[in-house]
Design a protein around this motif. Structure first.
Motif, PDB file in Angstrom:
ATOM      1  N   UNK A   3       8.126   3.522  11.016  1.00  0.00           N
ATOM      2  CA  UNK A   3       9.125   4.530  11.366  1.00  0.00           C
ATOM      3  C   UNK A   3       9.429   5.367  10.119  1.00  0.00           C
ATOM      4  N   UNK A   4       9.373   6.698  10.216  1.00  0.00           N
ATOM      5  CA  UNK A   4       9.373   7.520   9.006  1.00  0.00           C
ATOM      6  C   UNK A   4      10.693   7.564   8.252  1.00  0.00           C
ATOM      7  N   UNK A   5      11.823   7.568   8.941  1.00  0.00           N
ATOM      8  CA  UNK A   5      13.076   7.693   8.217  1.00  0.00           C
ATOM      9  C   UNK A   5      13.399   6.417   7.451  1.00  0.00           C
ATOM     10  N   UNK A   6      13.096   5.274   8.056  1.00  0.00           N
ATOM     11  CA  UNK A   6      13.242   4.008   7.331  1.00  0.00           C
ATOM     12  C   UNK A   6      12.330   3.992   6.104  1.00  0.00           C
ATOM     13  N   UNK A   7      11.083   4.405   6.309  1.00  0.00           N
ATOM     14  CA  UNK A   7      10.124   4.396   5.212  1.00  0.00           C
ATOM     15  C   UNK A   7      10.535   5.353   4.098  1.00  0.00           C
ATOM     16  N   UNK A  24     -10.960   5.881  13.765  1.00  0.00           N
ATOM     17  CA  UNK A  24     -11.909   4.894  13.238  1.00  0.00           C
ATOM     18  C   UNK A  24     -11.724   4.742  11.739  1.00  0.00           C
ATOM     19  N   UNK A  25     -11.626   5.865  11.040  1.00  0.00           N
ATOM     20  CA  UNK A  25     -11.428   5.815   9.593  1.00  0.00           C
ATOM     21  C   UNK A  25     -10.080   5.174   9.260  1.00  0.00           C
ATOM     22  N   UNK A  26      -9.042   5.536  10.015  1.00  0.00           N
ATOM     23  CA  UNK A  26      -7.715   5.005   9.726  1.00  0.00           C
ATOM     24  C   UNK A  26      -7.622   3.505   9.962  1.00  0.00           C
ATOM     25  N   UNK A  27      -8.493   2.959  10.818  1.00  0.00           N
ATOM     26  CA  UNK A  27      -8.463   1.529  11.106  1.00  0.00           C
ATOM     27  C   UNK A  27      -9.124   0.689  10.018  1.00  0.00           C
ATOM     28  N   UNK A  28      -9.799   1.343   9.086  1.00  0.00           N
ATOM     29  CA  UNK A  28     -10.442   0.601   8.003  1.00  0.00           C
ATOM     30  C   UNK A  28      -9.437   0.283   6.898  1.00  0.00           C
ATOM     31  N   UNK A  29      -9.745  -0.750   6.190  1.00  0.00           N
ATOM     32  CA  UNK A  29      -8.892  -1.148   5.062  1.00  0.00           C
ATOM     33  C   UNK A  29      -9.377  -0.421   3.809  1.00  0.00           C
ATOM     34  N   UNK A  30      -9.177   0.896   3.773  1.00  0.00           N
ATOM     35  CA  UNK A  30      -9.758   1.683   2.674  1.00  0.00           C
ATOM     36  C   UNK A  30      -8.716   2.551   1.976  1.00  0.00           C
ATOM     37  N   UNK A  31      -7.465   2.110   1.960  1.00  0.00           N
ATOM     38  CA  UNK A  31      -6.453   2.916   1.299  1.00  0.00           C
ATOM     39  C   UNK A  31      -6.697   3.029  -0.196  1.00  0.00           C
ATOM     40  N   UNK A  32      -7.291   2.010  -0.813  1.00  0.00           N
ATOM     41  CA  UNK A  32      -7.636   2.130  -2.232  1.00  0.00           C
ATOM     42  C   UNK A  32      -8.595   3.296  -2.444  1.00  0.00           C
ATOM     43  N   UNK A  59       0.835  -1.205   0.000  1.00  0.00           N
ATOM     44  CA  UNK A  59       0.000   0.000   0.000  1.00  0.00           C
ATOM     45  C   UNK A  59       0.868   1.254   0.000  1.00  0.00           C
ATOM     46  N   UNK A  60       1.930   1.278   0.788  1.00  0.00           N
ATOM     47  CA  UNK A  60       2.795   2.455   0.843  1.00  0.00           C
ATOM     48  C   UNK A  60       3.482   2.694  -0.492  1.00  0.00           C
ATOM     49  N   UNK A  61       3.872   1.616  -1.157  1.00  0.00           N
ATOM     50  CA  UNK A  61       4.458   1.758  -2.493  1.00  0.00           C
ATOM     51  C   UNK A  61       3.427   2.298  -3.480  1.00  0.00           C
ATOM     52  N   UNK A  62       2.179   1.839  -3.352  1.00  0.00           N
ATOM     53  CA  UNK A  62       1.114   2.340  -4.222  1.00  0.00           C
ATOM     54  C   UNK A  62       0.832   3.818  -3.964  1.00  0.00           C
ATOM     55  N   UNK A  63       0.883   4.233  -2.697  1.00  0.00           N
ATOM     56  CA  UNK A  63       0.707   5.648  -2.378  1.00  0.00           C
ATOM     57  C   UNK A  63       1.764   6.496  -3.076  1.00  0.00           C
ATOM     58  N   UNK A  64       3.022   6.081  -2.991  1.00  0.00           N
ATOM     59  CA  UNK A  64       4.089   6.857  -3.620  1.00  0.00           C
ATOM     60  C   UNK A  64       3.863   6.967  -5.123  1.00  0.00           C
TER      61      UNK A  64
END
Length: 298
Positions: free
Chosen positions: A56-60, A276-284, A18-23
């Motif tokens: 962790x942000x710097x690793x990411x 609550x919103x962040x806990x959902x699987x809705x990154x798409x 998901x993080x790769x898709x965001x980028x």
């Protein structure tokens, strides 16, 4: 005015894929930069707002630097007291080098009391520690061999190489909405980075306060680079009951026009709403919202 997107590096849907898709979405949709948040210890006060897992942000950012080519990469915001400044300076300099000078360093003092306790830190000292650590960072980026002697950190003849690619160093954005953050931005930053503010607040309160702080210090006012929400709605929202970036698309476009008129050099759009919103699987769905926004913001 450059426009960026926060990448949600927390919650059960924040997988490596998901993080790769965001980028990819941020870069392909034509946005200028992406930023991620920072927490080190996911204590209850943190997870109440940002459910785990928390990357962790710097690793990411090191990973995202390798899967992007154009967009700038940054933190919104790195909590300065959490990390030894020698390690922070080296990590950030390496990120800037390995990303070909694409790093933006958004910084702040932190707020999560339980997290400070878990790290053995005194939250009452976070402002003064942040100021000294920032001065140490700037010193470490200024020369190849550096000595620094303060109350909270001291070192002698440290080889600071590799120094950042961008000179004199990556832009430092000081986050926070209060008077102390504005003074810190004037003294130590290239930009002030207020976070999720109401409509009209910057014009009436924030920017006059920034100019006053600059005048008092005898220094130029730093640039304006706010983080505002990206919360489009179908219905019109009254200005006295909404944050910047909240409302119909035409209202959000008008907000960006106002920020441009106020002299903002960068605007970061934040899709996060609540735990609550962040806990959902809705990154798409969130990425689809960002792609759609790229069209009506163009």
């Amino acid at each position: 005015m450059r426009i960026g997107i926060t990448v949600p590096n927390f919650g059960p849907a924040a997988t490596a894929d998901s993080l790769r898709a965001w980028a990819a979405v941020v870069e392909d949709a034509g946005f200028d930069f992406l930023m991620v948040g920072d927490h080190v210890a996911a204590t209850p006060d943190v997870t109440a707002a940002y459910p785990g897992p928390f990357w962790e942000p710097l690793t990411l950012l090191g990973y995202l630097a390798g899967v992007t080519r154009r967009v700038e990469l940054g933190t919104t915001v790195l909590v300065v007291p959490y990390r030894d400044p020698l390690l922070t300076a080296r990590s950030l300099a390496g990120l800037d080098q390995l990303s070909d000078g694409r790093l933006i360093v958004g910084v702040g003092v932190g707020w999560a009391t339980d997290e400070f306790a878990a790290l053995g830190l005194d939250p009452q000292r976070r402002g003064e520690v942040t100021d000294e650590y920032l001065r140490a960072l700037l010193a470490l980026w200024s020369d190849d061999v550096v000595s620094f002697h303060g109350r909270w950190v001291a070192f002698t003849d440290v080889d600071s190489r590799p120094r950042p690619r961008r000179r004199p160093h990556p832009p430092v954005w000081v986050g926070g909405n209060g008077a102390a953050a504005r003074r810190r931005a004037v003294a130590l930053g290239q930009a002030w980075h207020p976070l999720r503010v109401p409509v009209g607040w910057l014009r009436a309160t924030g920017l006059p306060g920034l100019r006053a702080a600059a005048e008092e210090a005898g220094r130029p006012a730093p640039a304006l680079a706010p983080r505002v929400v990206l919360h489009p709605t179908a219905e019109w929202r009254p200005d006295d009951d909404r944050l910047l970036g909240e409302g119909r698309p035409d209202q959000i476009r008008a907000d960006l026009d106002e920020l441009r008129a106020l002299g903002a050099t960068h605007v970061l759009l934040d899709t996060h709403r609540d735990a609550v919103t962040a806990a959902r699987d809705d990154h798409d769905a969130q990425r689809a919202l960002v792609e759609d926004a790229a069209g009506w913001l163009a």
